[in-house]
Design a protein around this motif. Structure first.
Motif, PDB file in Angstrom:
ATOM      1  N   ALA A 294       0.842  -1.291  -0.086  1.00 16.41           N
ATOM      2  CA  ALA A 294       0.026  -0.025  -0.078  1.00 16.41           C
ATOM      3  C   ALA A 294       0.875   1.064   0.087  1.00 16.41           C
ATOM      4  O   ALA A 294       0.502   2.142   0.697  1.00 16.41           O
ATOM      5  CB  ALA A 294      -0.856  -0.066   1.150  1.00 16.41           C
ATOM      6  N   TYR A 295       1.686   1.204  -0.888  1.00 22.43           N
ATOM      7  CA  TYR A 295       2.927   2.298  -1.027  1.00 22.43           C
ATOM      8  C   TYR A 295       3.466   2.725   0.421  1.00 22.43           C
ATOM      9  O   TYR A 295       3.336   3.914   0.816  1.00 22.43           O
ATOM     10  CB  TYR A 295       2.083   3.769  -1.575  1.00 22.43           C
ATOM     11  CG  TYR A 295       1.376   3.379  -2.800  1.00 22.43           C
ATOM     12  CD1 TYR A 295       1.874   2.801  -4.045  1.00 22.43           C
ATOM     13  CD2 TYR A 295      -0.239   3.111  -2.599  1.00 22.43           C
ATOM     14  CE1 TYR A 295       1.235   2.545  -4.974  1.00 22.43           C
ATOM     15  CE2 TYR A 295      -0.805   2.518  -3.879  1.00 22.43           C
ATOM     16  CZ  TYR A 295      -0.160   2.551  -4.846  1.00 22.43           C
ATOM     17  OH  TYR A 295      -1.013   2.136  -6.097  1.00 22.43           O
ATOM     18  N   PRO A 296       4.031   1.950   1.182  1.00 23.60           N
ATOM     19  CA  PRO A 296       4.763   2.183   2.534  1.00 23.60           C
ATOM     20  C   PRO A 296       5.724   2.959   2.058  1.00 23.60           C
ATOM     21  O   PRO A 296       6.667   2.737   1.142  1.00 23.60           O
ATOM     22  CB  PRO A 296       4.884   0.791   3.074  1.00 23.60           C
ATOM     23  CG  PRO A 296       5.219   0.032   1.945  1.00 23.60           C
ATOM     24  CD  PRO A 296       4.268   0.101   0.826  1.00 23.60           C
ATOM     25  N   ASN A 297       6.149   3.669   3.335  1.00 27.46           N
ATOM     26  CA  ASN A 297       7.459   4.499   3.126  1.00 27.46           C
ATOM     27  C   ASN A 297       8.218   5.167   4.261  1.00 27.46           C
ATOM     28  O   ASN A 297       8.713   5.980   4.670  1.00 27.46           O
ATOM     29  CB  ASN A 297       7.145   5.840   2.573  1.00 27.46           C
ATOM     30  CG  ASN A 297       8.489   6.484   1.898  1.00 27.46           C
ATOM     31  OD1 ASN A 297       9.566   6.024   1.689  1.00 27.46           O
ATOM     32  ND2 ASN A 297       8.672   8.015   1.938  1.00 27.46           N
ATOM     33  N   ASN A 298       8.232   4.049   5.279  1.00 23.08           N
ATOM     34  CA  ASN A 298       8.838   4.108   6.653  1.00 23.08           C
ATOM     35  C   ASN A 298       9.565   3.014   6.934  1.00 23.08           C
ATOM     36  O   ASN A 298       9.555   1.849   6.668  1.00 23.08           O
ATOM     37  CB  ASN A 298       7.531   4.236   7.756  1.00 23.08           C
ATOM     38  CG  ASN A 298       8.112   4.796   8.956  1.00 23.08           C
ATOM     39  OD1 ASN A 298       9.248   5.656   8.962  1.00 23.08           O
ATOM     40  ND2 ASN A 298       7.331   5.062   9.957  1.00 23.08           N
ATOM     41  N   GLU A 323       5.497  -4.335   5.661  1.00 22.94           N
ATOM     42  CA  GLU A 323       4.597  -4.552   6.776  1.00 22.94           C
ATOM     43  C   GLU A 323       2.931  -5.198   6.396  1.00 22.94           C
ATOM     44  O   GLU A 323       2.554  -6.112   7.216  1.00 22.94           O
ATOM     45  CB  GLU A 323       4.306  -3.278   7.572  1.00 22.94           C
ATOM     46  CG  GLU A 323       3.143  -3.400   8.993  1.00 22.94           C
ATOM     47  CD  GLU A 323       3.339  -2.079   9.584  1.00 22.94           C
ATOM     48  OE1 GLU A 323       2.638  -1.963  10.805  1.00 22.94           O
ATOM     49  OE2 GLU A 323       3.633  -1.045   9.198  1.00 22.94           O
ATOM     50  N   PHE A 324       2.545  -4.726   5.263  1.00 23.99           N
ATOM     51  CA  PHE A 324       1.317  -5.419   4.936  1.00 23.99           C
ATOM     52  C   PHE A 324       1.254  -5.673   3.379  1.00 23.99           C
ATOM     53  O   PHE A 324       1.946  -4.959   2.645  1.00 23.99           O
ATOM     54  CB  PHE A 324       0.310  -4.220   4.791  1.00 23.99           C
ATOM     55  CG  PHE A 324       0.029  -3.627   6.515  1.00 23.99           C
ATOM     56  CD1 PHE A 324      -0.901  -4.430   7.186  1.00 23.99           C
ATOM     57  CD2 PHE A 324       0.660  -2.389   6.827  1.00 23.99           C
ATOM     58  CE1 PHE A 324      -1.141  -4.089   8.478  1.00 23.99           C
ATOM     59  CE2 PHE A 324       0.486  -2.140   8.170  1.00 23.99           C
ATOM     60  CZ  PHE A 324      -0.400  -2.836   8.944  1.00 23.99           C
ATOM     61  N   PHE A 325       0.583  -6.729   2.889  1.00 20.61           N
ATOM     62  CA  PHE A 325       0.553  -7.227   1.435  1.00 20.61           C
ATOM     63  C   PHE A 325      -0.971  -7.496   1.421  1.00 20.61           C
ATOM     64  O   PHE A 325      -1.381  -8.117   2.442  1.00 20.61           O
ATOM     65  CB  PHE A 325       1.402  -8.176   0.941  1.00 20.61           C
ATOM     66  CG  PHE A 325       2.788  -7.919   1.141  1.00 20.61           C
ATOM     67  CD1 PHE A 325       3.422  -7.203  -0.144  1.00 20.61           C
ATOM     68  CD2 PHE A 325       3.713  -8.097   1.957  1.00 20.61           C
ATOM     69  CE1 PHE A 325       4.554  -6.916  -0.346  1.00 20.61           C
ATOM     70  CE2 PHE A 325       5.024  -7.533   1.865  1.00 20.61           C
ATOM     71  CZ  PHE A 325       5.406  -7.035   0.551  1.00 20.61           C
ATOM     72  N   SER A 326      -1.463  -7.517   0.414  1.00 23.30           N
ATOM     73  CA  SER A 326      -2.812  -7.861   0.018  1.00 23.30           C
ATOM     74  C   SER A 326      -3.150  -8.590  -1.486  1.00 23.30           C
ATOM     75  O   SER A 326      -2.164  -8.203  -2.284  1.00 23.30           O
ATOM     76  CB  SER A 326      -3.504  -6.555   0.029  1.00 23.30           C
ATOM     77  OG  SER A 326      -3.606  -5.774   1.285  1.00 23.30           O
ATOM     78  N   ASP A 327      -4.088  -9.196  -1.603  1.00 24.30           N
ATOM     79  CA  ASP A 327      -4.335  -9.607  -2.914  1.00 24.30           C
ATOM     80  C   ASP A 327      -5.584  -8.831  -3.329  1.00 24.30           C
ATOM     81  O   ASP A 327      -6.188  -9.053  -4.652  1.00 24.30           O
ATOM     82  CB  ASP A 327      -4.526 -11.146  -2.990  1.00 24.30           C
ATOM     83  CG  ASP A 327      -5.738 -11.592  -2.111  1.00 24.30           C
ATOM     84  OD1 ASP A 327      -6.685 -10.935  -1.458  1.00 24.30           O
ATOM     85  OD2 ASP A 327      -5.849 -12.833  -1.760  1.00 24.30           O
ATOM     86  N   PHE A 373       4.168 -11.090   7.333  1.00 21.12           N
ATOM     87  CA  PHE A 373       3.457  -9.880   6.990  1.00 21.12           C
ATOM     88  C   PHE A 373       2.089  -9.729   7.626  1.00 21.12           C
ATOM     89  O   PHE A 373       1.556 -10.830   7.845  1.00 21.12           O
ATOM     90  CB  PHE A 373       3.378  -9.509   5.607  1.00 21.12           C
ATOM     91  CG  PHE A 373       2.833 -10.466   4.625  1.00 21.12           C
ATOM     92  CD1 PHE A 373       1.352 -10.390   4.353  1.00 21.12           C
ATOM     93  CD2 PHE A 373       3.775 -11.612   4.024  1.00 21.12           C
ATOM     94  CE1 PHE A 373       0.747 -11.577   3.585  1.00 21.12           C
ATOM     95  CE2 PHE A 373       2.880 -12.148   3.061  1.00 21.12           C
ATOM     96  CZ  PHE A 373       1.442 -12.257   3.007  1.00 21.12           C
ATOM     97  N   ASN A 374       1.555  -8.513   7.596  1.00 21.83           N
ATOM     98  CA  ASN A 374      -0.083  -8.452   8.156  1.00 21.83           C
ATOM     99  C   ASN A 374      -0.832  -7.982   6.941  1.00 21.83           C
ATOM    100  O   ASN A 374      -0.094  -7.868   5.850  1.00 21.83           O
ATOM    101  CB  ASN A 374      -0.002  -7.186   9.039  1.00 21.83           C
ATOM    102  CG  ASN A 374       0.832  -7.606  10.435  1.00 21.83           C
ATOM    103  OD1 ASN A 374       1.087  -8.625  10.812  1.00 21.83           O
ATOM    104  ND2 ASN A 374       1.407  -6.735  10.862  1.00 21.83           N
ATOM    105  N   THR A 375      -2.126  -8.007   7.065  1.00 17.45           N
ATOM    106  CA  THR A 375      -3.188  -7.698   6.264  1.00 17.45           C
ATOM    107  C   THR A 375      -3.899  -6.388   6.791  1.00 17.45           C
ATOM    108  O   THR A 375      -3.947  -5.985   7.868  1.00 17.45           O
ATOM    109  CB  THR A 375      -4.116  -8.857   5.979  1.00 17.45           C
ATOM    110  OG1 THR A 375      -4.765  -9.327   6.993  1.00 17.45           O
ATOM    111  CG2 THR A 375      -3.529 -10.026   5.031  1.00 17.45           C
ATOM    112  N   LEU A 376      -4.747  -5.924   5.605  1.00 15.17           N
ATOM    113  CA  LEU A 376      -5.239  -4.545   6.074  1.00 15.17           C
ATOM    114  C   LEU A 376      -7.054  -4.535   6.378  1.00 15.17           C
ATOM    115  O   LEU A 376      -7.465  -3.762   5.877  1.00 15.17           O
ATOM    116  CB  LEU A 376      -4.953  -3.430   4.946  1.00 15.17           C
ATOM    117  CG  LEU A 376      -3.477  -3.273   4.842  1.00 15.17           C
ATOM    118  CD1 LEU A 376      -3.313  -2.436   3.548  1.00 15.17           C
ATOM    119  CD2 LEU A 376      -3.143  -2.210   6.031  1.00 15.17           C
TER     120      LEU A 376
END
Length: 424
Positions: A294-298, A323-327, A373-376
């Motif tokens: 989700a476009y992380p930047n930290n 930290e997060f990935f999604s399908d 990783f986590n999900t959102l």
């Protein structure tokens, strides 16, 4: 009387000569101004123009966690070389991974009025895992790309592609691509498919992308090309991708649908509100390389100062890399640009208020081996502000993470960074 006539004729000759000289000088100044404007436009688009080749400035210098310093040269031939054919390519070297990467390609124009091009390319390079780009995106250039500095999850790919660019109408741009790729993650990762472990992926993909700009204004130029002269909103982009199994040794089968819309409400030339919605979903056997972040930047560091870096343009500044990935996911970003503070003729900082939200999920997480990783699914929220152009294009950014994914330590929810904005 004769003497007076001669004198008047003499004066007229001098006046005519001076007028012609002034006109020539004015024409020269005007031509120089046009050339300068065109040159700056090319630089702003990321090219340094020469007689037959436009040097691509994207490849001069970059930095990321895997390659370290990445430098090289690239370019594309221009109209002076040919209006019907073009060649393009680049060669770069990573000083940390000690590897060359390159691409070579070319194309030929099938129709000028619809700007229809057939392109061929061969690329051996890296790509960020979880990234997803639209074929029809205009070429966007930055002096440096902030997110690249901290990315460490890449996969190698060798891709052979054939692409057809075509403008169906003034408002509708299409691009179709068929590609064959060999994918190798640079990190320890395996994908479980039907009781088989895959750590190398062979893909044969077909993509169709549409970009619709119903409220933009266009004109037909002297060379019969359709050019956008005024950007209108909203703008819509849709892309469908399908990976075919058992076609050219492909071992992966999935379908992917991506969507984006951008809306901008203008108050003055420099004060406006912009909203961006991005969504995507994948079905089938899809490795992590082709899913979504989700476009992380930290970056994962202990203190706020250790995480101090450069803010991106549309990235989540408090979300940590990997930290997060999604399908399937969707993000919403809202920015309000205030009128710049008119402190002086050249010093005009600008305040921007920002809020971002992301939601997503993933099925069959257990297929992704050797990575955590986590999900959102509970929704991710952050808000903050930027004060841009404080000094030499640099500014400051602050963002705070709250809601379902708020972390126990307060400072871990805070992102404090530089911004960088330069307009040519």
């Amino acid at each position: 009387m004769h003497k007076h006539c001669v004198f008047i004729f003499f004066i007229l000759c001098i006046y005519t000569t001076q007028s012609q000289t002034t006109l020539k000088d004015s024409t020269k100044v005007s031509q120089d101004s046009i050339k300068k404007t065109e040159f700056l436009k090319q630089i702003g688009n990321g090219f340094f123009p020469t007689n037959y080749l436009n040097i691509d400035l994207r490849y001069l210098f970059k930095y990321n966690q895997y390659e370290g310093v990445r430098t090289g040269l690239g370019g594309i031939t221009n109209k002076r070389f040919s209006e019907h054919y073009r060649l393009n390519g680049y060669l770069v070297y990573g000083f940390l991974d000690h590897n060359f990467k390159y691409s070579i390609g070319g194309g030929f124009r099938l129709a000028s009025k619809s700007n229809t091009w057939l392109n061929l390319s061969y690329t051996d390079d890296l790509q960020e895992t979880g990234s997803s780009a639209f074929l029809t995106d205009k070429r966007f250039f930055q002096f440096f790309e902030p997110r690249l500095l901290n990315i460490n999850l890449f996969h190698k790919h060798i891709t052979k592609a054939i692409t057809l660019e075509h403008k169906l109408s003034k408002h509708l741009l299409t691009e179709t691509q068929f590609a064959v790729s060999n994918i190798n993650p640079t990190y320890s990762y395996e994908y479980l498919k039907n009781d088989k472990i895959l750590n190398e992926f062979h893909l044969s993909t077909a993509k169709v992308a549409l970009q619709w700009s119903p409220f933009s204004k266009f004109e037909v130029s002297e060379d019969d090309l359709i050019k956008e002269i005024k950007t209108g909103y909203p703008k819509f982009t849709l892309q469908y991708t399908h990976a075919f199994e058992d076609v050219f040794r492909s071992n992966i089968n999935f379908s992917k649908l991506d969507f984006r819309t951008v809306y901008q409400l203008n108050y003055t030339k420099e004060s406006y509100t912009q909203a961006t919605v991005v969504a995507g979903m994948v079905s089938g056997d899809t490795p992590l390389t082709h899913l979504y972040h989700a476009y992380p930047n930290n970056i994962t560091k202990e203190t706020i100062l250790q995480r101090f870096s450069v803010a991106g343009i549309n990235s989540f500044e408090t979300m940590y890399f990997n930290e997060f990935f999604s399908d399937r996911f969707s993000t919403f970003q809202l920015k309000h640009y205030f009128q710049p503070f008119n402190i002086s003729e050249r010093y005009k900082p600008q305040l921007v208020l920002i809020t971002r939200y992301a939601i997503g999920n993933m099925g069959n997480i257990d297929r992704h081996q050797n990575i955590t990783f986590n999900t959102l699914e509970d929704g991710y929220s952050e808000s903050g502000f930027e004060i841009n152009k404080l000094l030499f294009g640099f500014g400051l950014s602050f963002a705070y993470r709250y809601g379902a994914y708020h972390l126990p330590k307060t400072e871990d929810n805070v992102a404090f960074k530089f911004t960088f904005n330069v307009s040519l």
